[in-house]
Enzyme design. Structure first.
Site, short mmCIF file in Angstrom:
data_model
loop_
_atom_site.label_atom_id
_atom_site.label_comp_id
_atom_site.label_asym_id
_atom_site.label_seq_id
_atom_site.Cartn_x
_atom_site.Cartn_y
_atom_site.Cartn_z
N PHE A 1 89.90 32.30 41.68
CA PHE A 1 88.84 31.30 41.74
C PHE A 1 88.89 30.42 42.98
CE2 PHE A 1 91.95 29.92 38.39
CZ PHE A 1 92.69 29.05 39.18
N LYS B 1 86.51 28.51 31.70
CA LYS B 1 87.94 28.19 31.76
C LYS B 1 88.70 29.32 31.07
CE LYS B 1 91.33 24.57 30.90
NZ LYS B 1 92.43 25.50 30.61
N ARG C 1 96.56 16.64 41.17
CA ARG C 1 95.45 16.41 40.27
C ARG C 1 94.39 15.52 40.91
NH1 ARG C 1 96.15 18.31 35.27
NH2 ARG C 1 98.42 18.45 35.33
N LYS D 1 88.20 19.89 33.97
CA LYS D 1 88.11 20.78 32.82
C LYS D 1 87.18 20.16 31.78
CE LYS D 1 92.61 19.14 31.10
NZ LYS D 1 93.97 19.56 30.69
#
Length: 296
Positions: free
Chosen positions: A130, A58, A200, A206
């Site tokens: 990414f 991350k 989301r 995460k």
């Protein structure tokens, strides 16, 4: 006799409409009049089937969306990147983060938000990509195409975020501890068969050693004791309207010059109280990731 008959006017209008549609097909308008529609992450929890995911570091950077011509912020503003920085980027949309290394978010934010870019500062930045905004393909397919685009660009300012399988929860925790000890913020998990869709979801997770969230500053409370005459705590408001106070995590400089009312901050916390508020909330940083907007 009239110069233009009703029939001739209609015929001309039809011809102009067809010409416009032809030009529209050849030169489609650029999107992103507002915030780019990008995927956002939920929080990982044990029990997730890790066979469905790939893991990556991350990055503690600034989210950016390349539309083939410009770099857009999450809020829908254009970053004033130097022309040479994006000159070799592919003319294909890319999703990623502007990043200049671990633990340097404040410095990076100061660089990329400027309306007038400073070349020497931008030479330390890379656009780490990414994902590829191609809704019809699953992530594994998108990632292979993304790798080809990055390798084929020849740009020294474009980098691919390495993503790979992870075998188990213990392996994930061990890797998390290793990267955090080295100064990283955490890990990310991406579902291998997921589509590129905004909002989301559990397609993106995460993985961190602590929880964090964002809130808006709505007030300042004066300090007591050694903090007399300084800011003692911030009153903040969550997206759901709930308010609470944050009194730890600030440097002396930040207590002298606290975030102004209306500023969005990021804070750490550990779980929730019985009333649903973040427990042990601690200030982390101001979320300065939107570029300066020049007045018209």
């Amino acid at each position: 006799m009239p110069l233009f008959t009703t029939g001739s006017v209609r015929a001309a209008a039809l011809a102009l409409s067809l010409l416009f549609l032809s030009l529209l097909a050849t030169y489609p308008p650029q999107a992103n009049a507002g915030p780019p529609a990008i995927p956002l992450a939920n929080v990982y929890h044990p029990g997730v089937n890790l066979e469905d995911y790939w893991v990556s570091e991350k990055l503690d950077g600034v989210r950016a969306y390349w539309d083939g011509e410009k770099l857009w912020s999450r809020g829908g503003h254009v970053y004033a990147a130097p022309h040479w920085f994006t000159a070799q980027f592919p003319r294909h949309p890319l999703d990623g983060e502007l990043w200049n290394g671990r633990g340097r978010f404040a410095e990076l934010s100061g660089v990329v938000r400027k309306g007038q870019p400073v070349d020497e500062e931008w030479r330390q930045v890379r656009f780490h990509v990414f994902d590829l905004p191609v809704p019809e393909k699953v992530f594994e397919q998108r990632y292979r195409q993304l790798k080809q685009l990055v390798e084929g660009s020849g740009s020294p300012y474009l980098a691919l975020v390495v993503q790979r399988p992870v075998a188990s929860h213990p392996e994930l925790v061990a890797e998390l501890e290793q990267v955090v000890a080295a100064g990283a913020e955490g890990l990310m998990l991406k579902r291998r068969n997921s589509r590129y869709q905004a909002g989301r979801s559990d397609d993106l997770l995460k993985v961190k050693t602590h929880d964090d969230a964002e809130a808006t500053v709505v007030g300042h409370l004066q300090g007591k004791g050694k903090y007399e005459g300084l800011m003692g705590s911030l009153e903040v408001e969550l997206a759901n309207g709930r308010r609470f106070r944050i009194g730890t995590g600030f440097s002396d400089v930040e207590r002298h010059n606290p975030p102004t009312v209306g500023t969005v901050i990021t804070f750490r916390y550990r779980g929730f109280t019985a009333t649903g508020l973040p427990r042990f909330a601690s200030f982390l940083r101001v979320r300065n990731d939107e570029p300066e907007v020049s007045p018209d």
